[in-house]
Design a protein around this motif. Structure first.
Motif, PDB file in Angstrom:
ATOM      1  N   ILE A   1       3.308 -11.907  -3.139  1.00  0.00           N
ATOM      2  CA  ILE A   1       4.157 -11.317  -4.190  1.00  0.00           C
ATOM      3  C   ILE A   1       5.095 -12.384  -4.759  1.00  0.00           C
ATOM      4  CG2 ILE A   1       6.073  -9.701  -4.600  1.00  0.00           C
ATOM      5  CD1 ILE A   1       4.571  -7.662  -2.883  1.00  0.00           C
ATOM      6  N   GLU A   2       5.658 -13.237  -3.888  1.00  0.00           N
ATOM      7  CA  GLU A   2       6.538 -14.316  -4.364  1.00  0.00           C
ATOM      8  C   GLU A   2       5.752 -15.295  -5.252  1.00  0.00           C
ATOM      9  OE1 GLU A   2       9.677 -16.780  -5.190  1.00  0.00           O
ATOM     10  OE2 GLU A   2       9.790 -14.780  -4.287  1.00  0.00           O
ATOM     11  N   ALA A   3       4.492 -15.545  -4.878  1.00  0.00           N
ATOM     12  CA  ALA A   3       3.658 -16.448  -5.679  1.00  0.00           C
ATOM     13  C   ALA A   3       3.400 -15.868  -7.074  1.00  0.00           C
ATOM     14  CB  ALA A   3       2.337 -16.709  -4.961  1.00  0.00           C
ATOM     15  N   ALA A   4       3.192 -14.553  -7.115  1.00  0.00           N
ATOM     16  CA  ALA A   4       2.891 -13.893  -8.391  1.00  0.00           C
ATOM     17  C   ALA A   4       4.148 -13.640  -9.226  1.00  0.00           C
ATOM     18  CB  ALA A   4       2.165 -12.575  -8.134  1.00  0.00           C
ATOM     19  N   PHE A   5       5.246 -13.340  -8.538  1.00  0.00           N
ATOM     20  CA  PHE A   5       6.504 -12.994  -9.218  1.00  0.00           C
ATOM     21  C   PHE A   5       7.647 -13.811  -8.609  1.00  0.00           C
ATOM     22  CE2 PHE A   5       3.787  -9.185  -8.937  1.00  0.00           C
ATOM     23  CZ  PHE A   5       3.587  -8.906 -10.280  1.00  0.00           C
TER      24      PHE A   5
ATOM     25  N   HIS B   1       6.274  -0.433   2.712  1.00  0.00           N
ATOM     26  CA  HIS B   1       7.587  -0.956   3.150  1.00  0.00           C
ATOM     27  C   HIS B   1       7.409  -2.038   4.211  1.00  0.00           C
ATOM     28  CE1 HIS B   1      10.685   1.549   1.191  1.00  0.00           C
ATOM     29  NE2 HIS B   1       9.747   2.463   1.140  1.00  0.00           N
ATOM     30  N   ARG B   2       6.523  -1.786   5.165  1.00  0.00           N
ATOM     31  CA  ARG B   2       6.292  -2.782   6.230  1.00  0.00           C
ATOM     32  C   ARG B   2       5.677  -4.059   5.650  1.00  0.00           C
ATOM     33  NH1 ARG B   2       4.751   1.918   9.029  1.00  0.00           N
ATOM     34  NH2 ARG B   2       2.529   1.520   8.685  1.00  0.00           N
ATOM     35  N   LEU B   3       4.737  -3.894   4.727  1.00  0.00           N
ATOM     36  CA  LEU B   3       4.090  -5.063   4.114  1.00  0.00           C
ATOM     37  C   LEU B   3       5.084  -5.893   3.309  1.00  0.00           C
ATOM     38  CD1 LEU B   3       0.800  -3.304   3.015  1.00  0.00           C
ATOM     39  CD2 LEU B   3       0.926  -5.231   4.597  1.00  0.00           C
ATOM     40  N   TYR B   4       6.091  -5.222   2.734  1.00  0.00           N
ATOM     41  CA  TYR B   4       7.105  -5.927   1.942  1.00  0.00           C
ATOM     42  C   TYR B   4       8.025  -6.772   2.829  1.00  0.00           C
ATOM     43  CZ  TYR B   4       6.079  -3.751  -2.576  1.00  0.00           C
ATOM     44  OH  TYR B   4       5.487  -3.374  -3.760  1.00  0.00           O
ATOM     45  N   GLU B   5       7.844  -6.652   4.143  1.00  0.00           N
ATOM     46  CA  GLU B   5       8.601  -7.508   5.071  1.00  0.00           C
ATOM     47  C   GLU B   5       7.639  -8.359   5.899  1.00  0.00           C
ATOM     48  OE1 GLU B   5      11.296  -5.118   7.356  1.00  0.00           O
ATOM     49  OE2 GLU B   5      12.242  -4.275   5.567  1.00  0.00           O
ATOM     50  N   ALA B   6       6.353  -8.388   5.492  1.00  0.00           N
ATOM     51  CA  ALA B   6       5.350  -9.112   6.288  1.00  0.00           C
ATOM     52  C   ALA B   6       4.310  -9.737   5.356  1.00  0.00           C
ATOM     53  CB  ALA B   6       4.708  -8.155   7.306  1.00  0.00           C
ATOM     54  N   ALA B   7       3.062  -9.255   5.467  1.00  0.00           N
ATOM     55  CA  ALA B   7       1.928  -9.928   4.813  1.00  0.00           C
ATOM     56  C   ALA B   7       2.017  -9.999   3.286  1.00  0.00           C
ATOM     57  CB  ALA B   7       0.627  -9.224   5.206  1.00  0.00           C
TER      58      ALA B   7
ATOM     59  N   LYS C   1      11.696 -11.133   2.912  1.00  0.00           N
ATOM     60  CA  LYS C   1      11.159  -9.839   2.478  1.00  0.00           C
ATOM     61  C   LYS C   1      11.265  -9.677   0.970  1.00  0.00           C
ATOM     62  CE  LYS C   1      15.318  -7.324   3.926  1.00  0.00           C
ATOM     63  NZ  LYS C   1      15.806  -6.323   4.859  1.00  0.00           N
ATOM     64  N   VAL C   2      10.513  -8.711   0.463  1.00  0.00           N
ATOM     65  CA  VAL C   2      10.510  -8.436  -0.978  1.00  0.00           C
ATOM     66  C   VAL C   2      11.768  -7.647  -1.324  1.00  0.00           C
ATOM     67  CG1 VAL C   2       9.306  -7.214  -2.837  1.00  0.00           C
ATOM     68  CG2 VAL C   2       7.980  -8.439  -1.086  1.00  0.00           C
ATOM     69  N   ASP C   3      12.465  -8.091  -2.357  1.00  0.00           N
ATOM     70  CA  ASP C   3      13.617  -7.349  -2.887  1.00  0.00           C
ATOM     71  C   ASP C   3      13.060  -6.311  -3.870  1.00  0.00           C
ATOM     72  OD1 ASP C   3      15.717  -6.465  -4.574  1.00  0.00           O
ATOM     73  OD2 ASP C   3      16.908  -8.238  -4.052  1.00  0.00           O
ATOM     74  N   ARG C   4      13.006  -5.065  -3.427  1.00  0.00           N
ATOM     75  CA  ARG C   4      12.348  -4.007  -4.214  1.00  0.00           C
ATOM     76  C   ARG C   4      13.005  -3.813  -5.580  1.00  0.00           C
ATOM     77  NH1 ARG C   4       9.061  -0.795  -0.645  1.00  0.00           N
ATOM     78  NH2 ARG C   4       9.168   0.981  -2.029  1.00  0.00           N
ATOM     79  N   THR C   5      14.336  -3.979  -5.640  1.00  0.00           N
ATOM     80  CA  THR C   5      15.039  -3.799  -6.919  1.00  0.00           C
ATOM     81  C   THR C   5      14.616  -4.873  -7.907  1.00  0.00           C
ATOM     82  OG1 THR C   5      16.912  -2.908  -5.681  1.00  0.00           O
ATOM     83  CG2 THR C   5      17.329  -3.507  -7.954  1.00  0.00           C
ATOM     84  N   LYS C   6      14.612  -6.136  -7.442  1.00  0.00           N
ATOM     85  CA  LYS C   6      14.200  -7.236  -8.334  1.00  0.00           C
ATOM     86  C   LYS C   6      12.743  -7.057  -8.771  1.00  0.00           C
ATOM     87  CE  LYS C   6      17.253 -10.915  -6.663  1.00  0.00           C
ATOM     88  NZ  LYS C   6      17.319 -12.087  -5.776  1.00  0.00           N
ATOM     89  N   LEU C   7      11.903  -6.633  -7.825  1.00  0.00           N
ATOM     90  CA  LEU C   7      10.485  -6.448  -8.149  1.00  0.00           C
ATOM     91  C   LEU C   7      10.320  -5.343  -9.185  1.00  0.00           C
ATOM     92  CD1 LEU C   7       7.515  -7.199  -7.602  1.00  0.00           C
ATOM     93  CD2 LEU C   7       7.531  -5.547  -5.731  1.00  0.00           C
ATOM     94  N   SER C   8      11.048  -4.237  -8.994  1.00  0.00           N
ATOM     95  CA  SER C   8      10.972  -3.113  -9.950  1.00  0.00           C
ATOM     96  C   SER C   8      11.381  -3.565 -11.340  1.00  0.00           C
ATOM     97  CB  SER C   8      11.894  -1.975  -9.509  1.00  0.00           C
ATOM     98  OG  SER C   8      11.442  -1.431  -8.306  1.00  0.00           O
ATOM     99  N   GLU C   9      12.463  -4.365 -11.392  1.00  0.00           N
ATOM    100  CA  GLU C   9      12.934  -4.846 -12.699  1.00  0.00           C
ATOM    101  C   GLU C   9      11.880  -5.742 -13.360  1.00  0.00           C
ATOM    102  OE1 GLU C   9      16.608  -6.724 -11.596  1.00  0.00           O
ATOM    103  OE2 GLU C   9      17.669  -4.797 -11.410  1.00  0.00           O
ATOM    104  N   ARG C  10      11.191  -6.545 -12.529  1.00  0.00           N
ATOM    105  CA  ARG C  10      10.211  -7.490 -13.059  1.00  0.00           C
ATOM    106  C   ARG C  10       8.992  -6.763 -13.640  1.00  0.00           C
ATOM    107  NH1 ARG C  10       9.157 -12.929 -11.665  1.00  0.00           N
ATOM    108  NH2 ARG C  10      11.344 -12.931 -11.040  1.00  0.00           N
ATOM    109  N   ILE C  11       8.594  -5.653 -13.022  1.00  0.00           N
ATOM    110  CA  ILE C  11       7.364  -4.986 -13.489  1.00  0.00           C
ATOM    111  C   ILE C  11       7.641  -3.805 -14.420  1.00  0.00           C
ATOM    112  CG2 ILE C  11       6.002  -5.691 -11.477  1.00  0.00           C
ATOM    113  CD1 ILE C  11       6.338  -2.869 -10.368  1.00  0.00           C
ATOM    114  N   ALA C  12       8.931  -3.436 -14.591  1.00  0.00           N
ATOM    115  CA  ALA C  12       9.276  -2.270 -15.428  1.00  0.00           C
ATOM    116  C   ALA C  12       8.725  -2.448 -16.838  1.00  0.00           C
ATOM    117  CB  ALA C  12      10.791  -2.087 -15.473  1.00  0.00           C
ATOM    118  N   GLY C  13       8.005  -1.451 -17.308  1.00  0.00           N
ATOM    119  CA  GLY C  13       7.488  -1.463 -18.674  1.00  0.00           C
ATOM    120  C   GLY C  13       6.433  -2.524 -18.937  1.00  0.00           C
TER     121      GLY C  13
END
Length: 199
Positions: free
Chosen positions: A47-51, A36-42, A59-71
């Motif tokens: 992650i933005e570069a990869a996705f 959680h801390r890393l998703y607002e820092a390093a 910070k990383v939007d966990r919902t968007k990230l989950s949708e991107r990697i689902a399945g």
């Protein structure tokens, strides 16, 4: 310093057990909280570069990230390749600080400890467990849980029976908080005389 791994499948009471170790004065490193801390820092920039498009406001939007990697196992592996080394670095910093403070025991609270080979970094492992019906009832108290989601989450985790088989200690969390607290105290007494075995 003795390093105790703490793990358990979802809904087994691992987080509550971690607080019992902390109440006994043991430093506890929570791998999920570190993420959680890393998703607002390093982790934000890589992650933005990869996705692209899954971060916002620094910070990383966990919902968007989950949708991107689902399945998408390849995307999940790509994410893990970014996050796991950062979490390991945070863990090493935590252990160094705990050792420096003179703590005799430190706990690494890692949900996927066995699944990621984390037991090799521990001197002993505690698995938190409960009967399957108790586990299911607890998990279904979470908002938005469905049979499909539950099955998918279980599929990512090593079966509870296998975790118990590998564990040095098992905390049965189905017998109430006082019983779990007593089990934690017994474990701390036992590890005080155990040899270290880290790789």
């Amino acid at each position: 310093m003795f390093v105790l791994g703490l793990t358990g499948s979802m809904g087994m009471g691992k987080s509550t057990t971690a607080t019992f170790f902390a109440e006994e004065g043991v430093p506890v490193h929570d791998a999920d909280a570190a993420v959680h801390r890393l998703y607002e820092a390093a982790a934000v920039a890589p992650i933005e570069a990869a996705f692209p498009g899954v971060t916002g406001g620094g910070k990383v939007d966990r919902t968007k990230l989950s949708e991107r990697i689902a399945g998408n196992p390849a995307a999940l592996k790509q994410l893990e390749a970014i996050v796991h080394p950062l979490v390991r670095a945070a863990e090493r910093d935590f252990l160094a600080a705990a050792e420096k403070s003179g703590a005799p025991i430190a706990v690494l609270d890692i949900p996927l400890l066995y699944e990621t080979g984390g037991e090799s970094r521990c001197d002993a492992v505690v698995v938190v467990s409960a009967p399957a019906d108790v586990q299911r009832a607890r998990v279904f108290e979470r908002p938005g849980m469905t049979d499909e989601k539950y099955a998918a989450l279980l599929a990512r985790q090593m079966p509870d029976a296998e975790k118990r088989r590998r564990a040095d200690f098992v905390v049965d969390s189905s017998r109430g908080l006082d019983a779990a607290r007593a089990q934690v105290r017994d474990i701390l007494k036992a590890v005080a005389t155990m040899p270290k075995r880290r790789d």
